[in-house]
Design a protein around this motif. Sequence first.
Motif, PDB file in Angstrom:
ATOM      1  N   VAL A 167       0.797  -1.119  -0.277  1.00 43.66           N
ATOM      2  CA  VAL A 167       0.065  -0.055   0.110  1.00 43.66           C
ATOM      3  C   VAL A 167       0.720   1.307  -0.126  1.00 43.66           C
ATOM      4  CG1 VAL A 167      -1.912   1.247   1.258  1.00 43.66           C
ATOM      5  CG2 VAL A 167      -1.839  -1.227   1.286  1.00 43.66           C
ATOM      6  N   LEU A 168       0.668   2.195  -0.772  1.00 42.97           N
ATOM      7  CA  LEU A 168       1.113   3.407  -1.020  1.00 42.97           C
ATOM      8  C   LEU A 168       0.246   4.632  -0.815  1.00 42.97           C
ATOM      9  CD1 LEU A 168       3.554   2.966  -4.168  1.00 42.97           C
ATOM     10  CD2 LEU A 168       4.429   3.317  -1.500  1.00 42.97           C
ATOM     11  N   GLU A 169       0.602   5.541   0.170  1.00 42.47           N
ATOM     12  CA  GLU A 169      -0.049   7.013   0.205  1.00 42.47           C
ATOM     13  C   GLU A 169       0.500   7.828  -0.405  1.00 42.47           C
ATOM     14  OE1 GLU A 169      -2.794   7.607   2.281  1.00 42.47           O
ATOM     15  OE2 GLU A 169      -3.202   5.788   2.879  1.00 42.47           O
ATOM     16  N   PRO A 170      -0.514   8.630  -1.235  1.00 37.47           N
ATOM     17  CA  PRO A 170       0.270   9.614  -2.060  1.00 37.47           C
ATOM     18  C   PRO A 170       0.704  10.865  -0.973  1.00 37.47           C
ATOM     19  CG  PRO A 170      -2.132   9.872  -2.185  1.00 37.47           C
ATOM     20  CD  PRO A 170      -1.890   8.775  -1.473  1.00 37.47           C
ATOM     21  N   PRO A 171       1.674  11.531  -2.020  1.00 36.96           N
ATOM     22  CA  PRO A 171       2.102  12.895  -1.137  1.00 36.96           C
ATOM     23  C   PRO A 171       0.935  13.734  -0.934  1.00 36.96           C
ATOM     24  CG  PRO A 171       3.762  12.165  -3.055  1.00 36.96           C
ATOM     25  CD  PRO A 171       2.235  11.609  -3.228  1.00 36.96           C
ATOM     26  N   GLY A 199      -0.872   6.496  10.242  1.00 37.00           N
ATOM     27  CA  GLY A 199      -1.295   5.262   9.747  1.00 37.00           C
ATOM     28  C   GLY A 199      -1.905   5.566   8.318  1.00 37.00           C
ATOM     29  N   VAL A 200      -2.318   4.362   7.860  1.00 41.73           N
ATOM     30  CA  VAL A 200      -3.008   4.430   6.559  1.00 41.73           C
ATOM     31  C   VAL A 200      -4.355   5.298   6.445  1.00 41.73           C
ATOM     32  CG1 VAL A 200      -3.952   3.048   4.700  1.00 41.73           C
ATOM     33  CG2 VAL A 200      -1.667   2.288   5.877  1.00 41.73           C
ATOM     34  N   SER A 201      -4.245   6.238   5.524  1.00 43.55           N
ATOM     35  CA  SER A 201      -5.829   6.855   5.532  1.00 43.55           C
ATOM     36  C   SER A 201      -6.538   6.049   4.374  1.00 43.55           C
ATOM     37  CB  SER A 201      -5.590   8.340   5.161  1.00 43.55           C
ATOM     38  OG  SER A 201      -6.780   8.998   4.767  1.00 43.55           O
ATOM     39  N   GLN A 202      -7.985   5.854   4.537  1.00 42.13           N
ATOM     40  CA  GLN A 202      -8.575   5.208   3.601  1.00 42.13           C
ATOM     41  C   GLN A 202      -9.022   6.242   2.533  1.00 42.13           C
ATOM     42  OE1 GLN A 202     -12.306   4.236   5.514  1.00 42.13           O
ATOM     43  NE2 GLN A 202     -13.285   5.491   4.038  1.00 42.13           N
ATOM     44  N   ARG A 203      -8.773   7.699   2.676  1.00 39.87           N
ATOM     45  CA  ARG A 203      -9.179   8.620   1.786  1.00 39.87           C
ATOM     46  C   ARG A 203      -8.444   8.561   0.396  1.00 39.87           C
ATOM     47  NH1 ARG A 203     -11.583  13.174   2.319  1.00 39.87           N
ATOM     48  NH2 ARG A 203     -12.613  13.623   4.076  1.00 39.87           N
ATOM     49  N   HIS A 204      -7.069   8.243   0.515  1.00 35.53           N
ATOM     50  CA  HIS A 204      -6.436   7.863  -0.724  1.00 35.53           C
ATOM     51  C   HIS A 204      -5.262   7.013  -0.656  1.00 35.53           C
ATOM     52  CE1 HIS A 204      -4.347  10.898   2.006  1.00 35.53           C
ATOM     53  NE2 HIS A 204      -4.732  11.710   1.545  1.00 35.53           N
ATOM     54  N   MET A 205      -5.461   5.907  -1.499  1.00 36.25           N
ATOM     55  CA  MET A 205      -4.387   5.023  -1.369  1.00 36.25           C
ATOM     56  C   MET A 205      -4.154   4.157  -2.606  1.00 36.25           C
ATOM     57  SD  MET A 205      -5.989   2.193   1.081  1.00 36.25           S
ATOM     58  CE  MET A 205      -7.661   1.806   1.050  1.00 36.25           C
ATOM     59  N   VAL A 206      -2.849   3.653  -2.848  1.00 41.28           N
ATOM     60  CA  VAL A 206      -2.468   2.851  -4.127  1.00 41.28           C
ATOM     61  C   VAL A 206      -2.344   1.498  -3.588  1.00 41.28           C
ATOM     62  CG1 VAL A 206      -1.290   2.478  -6.248  1.00 41.28           C
ATOM     63  CG2 VAL A 206      -1.767   5.015  -5.337  1.00 41.28           C
ATOM     64  N   ILE A 207      -2.876   0.588  -4.078  1.00 44.11           N
ATOM     65  CA  ILE A 207      -2.853  -1.050  -3.824  1.00 44.11           C
ATOM     66  C   ILE A 207      -2.269  -1.800  -4.799  1.00 44.11           C
ATOM     67  CG2 ILE A 207      -4.210  -3.150  -2.990  1.00 44.11           C
ATOM     68  CD1 ILE A 207      -6.455  -1.093  -1.792  1.00 44.11           C
ATOM     69  N   GLY A 233     -10.817   5.493  11.508  1.00 46.26           N
ATOM     70  CA  GLY A 233     -12.179   4.550  11.838  1.00 46.26           C
ATOM     71  C   GLY A 233     -11.753   3.252  11.878  1.00 46.26           C
ATOM     72  N   ILE A 234     -12.786   2.284  12.034  1.00 43.91           N
ATOM     73  CA  ILE A 234     -12.409   0.994  12.212  1.00 43.91           C
ATOM     74  C   ILE A 234     -11.959   0.498  11.141  1.00 43.91           C
ATOM     75  CG2 ILE A 234     -13.654  -1.313  12.794  1.00 43.91           C
ATOM     76  CD1 ILE A 234     -13.671   0.470  15.078  1.00 43.91           C
ATOM     77  N   PHE A 235     -12.269   0.601   9.832  1.00 42.09           N
ATOM     78  CA  PHE A 235     -11.435   0.060   8.800  1.00 42.09           C
ATOM     79  C   PHE A 235     -10.010   0.565   8.501  1.00 42.09           C
ATOM     80  CE2 PHE A 235      -9.894   0.570   4.463  1.00 42.09           C
ATOM     81  CZ  PHE A 235      -9.999  -0.708   3.813  1.00 42.09           C
ATOM     82  N   GLU A 236     -10.044   1.759   8.770  1.00 39.22           N
ATOM     83  CA  GLU A 236      -8.505   2.147   8.805  1.00 39.22           C
ATOM     84  C   GLU A 236      -7.567   1.758  10.012  1.00 39.22           C
ATOM     85  OE1 GLU A 236      -8.547   6.924   7.051  1.00 39.22           O
ATOM     86  OE2 GLU A 236      -9.604   6.407   9.022  1.00 39.22           O
ATOM     87  N   THR A 237      -8.271   1.504  11.098  1.00 45.02           N
ATOM     88  CA  THR A 237      -7.475   0.738  12.130  1.00 45.02           C
ATOM     89  C   THR A 237      -7.103  -0.582  11.864  1.00 45.02           C
ATOM     90  OG1 THR A 237      -8.625   2.335  13.763  1.00 45.02           O
ATOM     91  CG2 THR A 237      -7.727   0.209  14.638  1.00 45.02           C
ATOM     92  N   LEU A 238      -8.165  -1.403  11.396  1.00 48.95           N
ATOM     93  CA  LEU A 238      -7.798  -2.864  11.232  1.00 48.95           C
ATOM     94  C   LEU A 238      -6.817  -2.891   9.872  1.00 48.95           C
ATOM     95  CD1 LEU A 238     -11.302  -4.526  11.414  1.00 48.95           C
ATOM     96  CD2 LEU A 238      -9.502  -4.419  13.268  1.00 48.95           C
ATOM     97  N   PHE A 239      -7.220  -2.344   8.963  1.00 47.91           N
ATOM     98  CA  PHE A 239      -6.272  -2.398   7.740  1.00 47.91           C
ATOM     99  C   PHE A 239      -5.096  -2.030   7.824  1.00 47.91           C
ATOM    100  CE2 PHE A 239      -5.072  -1.116   3.174  1.00 47.91           C
ATOM    101  CZ  PHE A 239      -5.258  -2.325   2.565  1.00 47.91           C
TER     102      PHE A 239
END
Length: 269
Positions: A167-171, A199-207, A233-239
């Motif tokens: 997983v990559l988060e954009p700048p 942590g990972v943000s579900q708002r923007h990510m490359v998988i 949130g829960i998804f962001e926390t778990l993932f």
Amino acid sequence: LTMTFPTDPLPLAVMLPHQLRMLGVDDGGIAGAVVVDNRPPDYRSSLQDSFLARAASPEHRAALVNTSLAVLPVDYAGKLEDPEFLARVFVFDEATEQRPTVRSLEKLYGKHEGTNLFGMLHVLHRCLDAPVETCVYLDPDIFLHRGGRSLASVALATFERNPHLMVLEPPSLCEAGHAASDGPSSGCGVEPLPGLRGGVSQRHMVIHRARLRSALPFRVRKAPVPGATAWQGIFETLFGQAVAERSAAAFLTCGAETLAAHPPYGKEL
């Protein structure tokens, strides 16, 4: 990939074409777009209804976006209580008499968290089943900047240089002054997550689809209910915890080429 909710404030008719242009759809690097329509049963209408209706029509679709476009309704009738749908991504360590479902987690964490988790699971399922190397997920209110290469092409090069990453988060705007370290054909620099970003943000990510698929399902623990000030949130926390434990997530540090930003809401407007 994007996911829309009935109360989204910005129109997909504006945002999706913008995002696709910045991702490089005109360069032929985008296989297609998918809109996950997350509409709980108690919502009958949405700001996006006009766009979604036109997207379903082949004669109008080409005028909306310069690529294939599919609308995926979130299946509240069939998947909310299906343990297999959840278990493809998350398997919980805690022993219970019944296998968890999104419905049972919704009872634990609340409707908002359950609805978001359910929608993001649809996003991941669609990505895992797609014949592509990478999936780009953006919330529908995310603005992209492209000063050089697109986020999609930068991510591909970066994944090639970092075979451990899933997983990559954009700048973000904070990294706008950083350029790729090894020339225009290289990948971005990366900083491991969670790191300073938290942590990972579900708002923007490359998988990276194949790497994620080979790692699933993630064995996770039921997360504590987020506090009133928690941004995750829960998804962001778990993932996020699952990919961080594998040192498989990072954010890109070449904002001079491409970056993502979401607008302020509330009093700032």
